[in-house]
Design an enzyme around this catalytic site. Sequence first.
Site, mmCIF file in Angstrom:
data_model
loop_
_atom_site.group_PDB
_atom_site.id
_atom_site.type_symbol
_atom_site.label_atom_id
_atom_site.label_comp_id
_atom_site.label_asym_id
_atom_site.label_seq_id
_atom_site.Cartn_x
_atom_site.Cartn_y
_atom_site.Cartn_z
ATOM 1 N N GLY A 1 0.860 -1.192 0.000
ATOM 2 C CA GLY A 1 0.000 0.000 0.000
ATOM 3 C C GLY A 1 0.893 1.236 0.000
ATOM 4 O O GLY A 1 0.589 2.235 0.645
ATOM 5 N N ASP B 1 -4.223 -6.527 -5.280
ATOM 6 C CA ASP B 1 -5.102 -6.216 -4.150
ATOM 7 C C ASP B 1 -4.630 -7.074 -2.985
ATOM 8 O O ASP B 1 -4.772 -8.294 -2.999
ATOM 9 C CB ASP B 1 -6.550 -6.570 -4.547
ATOM 10 C CG ASP B 1 -7.520 -6.348 -3.394
ATOM 11 O OD1 ASP B 1 -7.071 -6.227 -2.243
ATOM 12 O OD2 ASP B 1 -8.727 -6.303 -3.671
ATOM 13 N N HIS C 1 -5.457 1.651 8.850
ATOM 14 C CA HIS C 1 -6.496 2.527 9.419
ATOM 15 C C HIS C 1 -7.638 2.813 8.424
ATOM 16 O O HIS C 1 -8.693 3.285 8.823
ATOM 17 C CB HIS C 1 -5.891 3.843 9.961
ATOM 18 C CG HIS C 1 -5.455 4.822 8.925
ATOM 19 N ND1 HIS C 1 -5.329 6.169 9.199
ATOM 20 C CD2 HIS C 1 -5.111 4.671 7.631
ATOM 21 C CE1 HIS C 1 -4.926 6.783 8.102
ATOM 22 N NE2 HIS C 1 -4.785 5.909 7.146
ATOM 23 N N LYS D 1 2.213 1.141 5.757
ATOM 24 C CA LYS D 1 2.169 2.474 6.386
ATOM 25 C C LYS D 1 0.884 3.220 6.006
ATOM 26 O O LYS D 1 0.606 3.419 4.823
ATOM 27 C CB LYS D 1 3.405 3.265 5.931
ATOM 28 C CG LYS D 1 3.452 4.691 6.391
ATOM 29 C CD LYS D 1 4.831 5.283 6.109
ATOM 30 C CE LYS D 1 4.826 6.786 6.131
ATOM 31 N NZ LYS D 1 4.283 7.379 4.916
HETATM 32 C C1 LIG Z 1 -3.497 6.302 2.742
HETATM 33 S S1 LIG Z 1 -2.620 5.661 1.388
HETATM 34 C C2 LIG Z 1 -1.001 5.435 2.106
HETATM 35 C C3 LIG Z 1 0.094 5.463 1.075
HETATM 36 C C4 LIG Z 1 1.510 5.294 1.642
HETATM 37 N N1 LIG Z 1 1.699 4.023 2.323
HETATM 38 C C5 LIG Z 1 1.856 6.431 2.569
HETATM 39 O O1 LIG Z 1 2.061 6.220 3.753
HETATM 40 O O2 LIG Z 1 1.899 7.579 2.069
HETATM 41 C C6 LIG Z 1 -3.232 4.022 1.307
HETATM 42 C C7 LIG Z 1 -2.713 3.238 0.116
HETATM 43 O O3 LIG Z 1 -3.236 1.905 0.174
HETATM 44 C C8 LIG Z 1 -3.541 1.502 -1.140
HETATM 45 N N2 LIG Z 1 -4.524 0.428 -1.095
HETATM 46 C C9 LIG Z 1 -5.832 0.522 -0.727
HETATM 47 N N3 LIG Z 1 -6.428 -0.666 -0.809
HETATM 48 C C10 LIG Z 1 -5.477 -1.532 -1.234
HETATM 49 C C11 LIG Z 1 -5.489 -2.926 -1.512
HETATM 50 N N4 LIG Z 1 -6.600 -3.639 -1.342
HETATM 51 N N5 LIG Z 1 -4.353 -3.510 -1.942
HETATM 52 C C12 LIG Z 1 -3.219 -2.772 -2.120
HETATM 53 N N6 LIG Z 1 -3.142 -1.449 -1.844
HETATM 54 C C13 LIG Z 1 -4.261 -0.852 -1.419
HETATM 55 C C14 LIG Z 1 -4.076 2.758 -1.793
HETATM 56 O O4 LIG Z 1 -4.053 2.695 -3.210
HETATM 57 C C15 LIG Z 1 -3.147 3.820 -1.216
HETATM 58 O O5 LIG Z 1 -2.016 4.034 -2.034
#
Ligand SMILES: C[S@@+](CC[C@H](N)C(=O)[O-])C[C@H]1O[C@@H](n2cnc3c(N)ncnc32)[C@H](O)[C@@H]1O
Length: 345
Positions: free
Chosen positions: A184, A235, A254, A250
């Site tokens: 993520g 995913d 949440h 990170k």
């Molecule tokens: C709040 S952002 C945080 C991004 C980064 N880790 C940071 O701290 O800046 C959450 C990230 O989780 C990814 N995400 C959400 N659902 C996901 C999933 N099912 N599988 C992989 N990534 C996912 C989103 O695309 C997004 O980039």
Amino acid sequence: MSEHDGSGPPATALKLHALAYGMGIAAALSAAVRLGLPDALGEEPASVGELARAVEADPGALRQLLLALSCREVFREAGEDRFEHTGMSRLLRAGEPGGKRDMVLLASAPFAWDIWSRLEQAVRTGESVFPGLYGKGLFAYLVEDAPELGALFNRAMAGSGALVNKAVVTSLDLAGVEHVADVGGGAGRTLRALLEHDGGLHGTLVDLPPVVAEADPGLRANGAFADRCELVGCDVTEELPVQADLYLIKHVVHMWDDDTALRALRTVARRARPGSRVVLAEQLLDAGPSPEVTTTMGLLMLVSQGGRERTGAELRALLERAGLRCTGIRPTGTQVHLVEAVVEK
Ligand SMILES: C[S@@+](CC[C@H](N)C(=O)[O-])C[C@H]1O[C@@H](n2cnc3c(N)ncnc32)[C@H](O)[C@@H]1O
């Protein structure tokens, strides 16, 4: 004089009044950024007239905007009808290191007003209101229906986290780690910082396919870090085709309710080698410098995605339910803590 005897200002009522109209301040921040006001003001104080000409606004209305913001220490009055920058207003300038411009724009995007207006519903049901309003989840909406907002989201996450990123990178225990997966990881800002920090480290950026496709060019083929970095679009609640020594997750857990978070953590636990480590980087409800920010973010996670902020004990319990052994919680000197776990042998 008391606030109850009628002789003084009703301080408690005024405080509540200000809170009730908090959305006005969010709107004022957004308007200032959209007008280009933080960039129109230089290092010297400027008159309202000069600023109004520079941003093509009505001088009287602009004065009201500046007064409302300067009450909150965003800009400051510097003599009659003149204003100057403060620490906070500087953070609204384009390209400012650690700036909050994109975050202000994201916080006031049209979907944000829509979902906040349904908070009561989210509190009644414990679920996100996003699918009911937009027919799909927040991330699917950003990817499929509003790519310009998706790009803004990624910029806001990357930009506003510069300080936290640095703290996370220097606080992470990288002993024995040759390969780190940032799960993520968004545009890859944290992973890039890790690769810069440790020249021997290899990394994998994992995120949803459309997000990975827009990742930092430095991490992609022919980028500066291409020989030490792979990108994986998937995913993570379904699959995680990556073997790493450390999985950093990170600001992701949440966003999720417990069931979704457990699905993702169980995927990690299933795919990771025994002995590899998992680190959640999250703000905690029971620690950190700004409970106002953490608790409001908790509500935003609820209303937008059905997620929540958690205490250290709640994150520890999630990790253990997913089959990971929590080894401790490490502060980073910022609002973010590292909740560390290991995949059992
Ligand atoms: C709040 S952002 C945080 C991004 C980064 N880790 C940071 O701290 O800046 C959450 C990230 O989780 C990814 N995400 C959400 N659902 C996901 C999933 N099912 N599988 C992989 N990534 C996912 C989103 O695309 C997004 O980039």
